[in-house]
Design a protein around this motif. Sequence first.
Motif, PDB file in Angstrom:
ATOM      1  N   ASN A 150       0.567  -1.081   0.398  1.00 25.43           N
ATOM      2  CA  ASN A 150      -0.605  -0.049   0.031  1.00 25.43           C
ATOM      3  C   ASN A 150       0.621   1.157  -0.080  1.00 25.43           C
ATOM      4  O   ASN A 150       1.400   1.242   1.024  1.00 25.43           O
ATOM      5  CB  ASN A 150      -0.864   0.017   1.299  1.00 25.43           C
ATOM      6  CG  ASN A 150      -2.139  -0.933   1.754  1.00 25.43           C
ATOM      7  OD1 ASN A 150      -2.317  -1.922   0.274  1.00 25.43           O
ATOM      8  ND2 ASN A 150      -1.933  -1.970   2.415  1.00 25.43           N
ATOM      9  N   GLU A 179      -6.108   0.041  -8.119  1.00 30.87           N
ATOM     10  CA  GLU A 179      -5.409  -1.740  -7.542  1.00 30.87           C
ATOM     11  C   GLU A 179      -4.818  -2.233  -8.811  1.00 30.87           C
ATOM     12  O   GLU A 179      -5.845  -3.099  -9.326  1.00 30.87           O
ATOM     13  CB  GLU A 179      -6.775  -2.458  -6.614  1.00 30.87           C
ATOM     14  CG  GLU A 179      -7.975  -1.943  -5.122  1.00 30.87           C
ATOM     15  CD  GLU A 179      -8.401  -2.346  -5.026  1.00 30.87           C
ATOM     16  OE1 GLU A 179      -8.962  -2.714  -3.877  1.00 30.87           O
ATOM     17  OE2 GLU A 179      -9.017  -3.909  -5.643  1.00 30.87           O
ATOM     18  N   ASN A 197      -1.889  -1.648  -4.893  1.00 30.92           N
ATOM     19  CA  ASN A 197      -2.823  -0.906  -4.104  1.00 30.92           C
ATOM     20  C   ASN A 197      -2.115   1.475  -3.992  1.00 30.92           C
ATOM     21  O   ASN A 197      -1.407   1.525  -3.074  1.00 30.92           O
ATOM     22  CB  ASN A 197      -3.484  -0.897  -2.934  1.00 30.92           C
ATOM     23  CG  ASN A 197      -3.399  -2.062  -2.945  1.00 30.92           C
ATOM     24  OD1 ASN A 197      -4.273  -2.676  -4.603  1.00 30.92           O
ATOM     25  ND2 ASN A 197      -3.899  -3.483  -1.399  1.00 30.92           N
TER      26      ASN A 197
END
Length: 242
Positions: A150, A179, A197
């Motif tokens: 992330n 994503e 992400n």
Amino acid sequence: MKLFIYITLFIFMSINSVEAFYYNSVDFVIDMNSYSTIEDWQKFPLKNSDYWNYPEFGSSNVTWKSGSMNYSRFNFYGNSNFEFVGGSIDAMMLIAGTSNAHLTGGNVAWAISAMNQGKFEIDSGYVRVAQAQDEGHITYKGGDVGIEINLRGNASLDVFGSNLSYKLLQHSNLWGRDEYLLTGFLSDGSQLSTNLNLYDGFNGNVNLNNGVSAVPEPTSFILLAIGGTLLAGSCYFKRLKH
């Protein structure tokens, strides 16, 4: 949905009293497999810590060689250095300030996160979730990030390997992020397949450094730079704008 999650976390944290135990300018080596006597365990450096009463290290040097521990958090601030060689830790690990972490083995069963100008490098071992925000940086050369990477803010990611590529899967309005699926081979020869992400407002960069691998490089391949710039031997891209 997000508000519900935040409220649930607030209630949960309120029920369980959380307290940090601070260790400043220390040098710790955690090697539980070498502890065989009561005297050895009495020297265990994290005496005051348990799951909710977690350790925070400021400008310290910590090496984790063996053993398994669970903490709600495991934090590094200032200019700390953390070497994770083996063993297992189930915690939200935070690498903050200008701290550095180097993972050459072991199991991070929850997550590791870089913030401020913190950095960490994964050369081997298992990490469930890797993430960075602010100007945090992740270097990924080997091992296994099991679920996802992330990125937020001005964070950056460098992946080293061969035949590295990515595919946009979807934009999630629920989580506010693009994503991607990140695939290829890492520089240690292990196969890479994990989610990447990029959260809304992401303004950092992702560098896929091809040609650094223990496996043969394909004779030819095409790199597409989504919203970014194609660089010789590497692929650089930023988040797609919506």
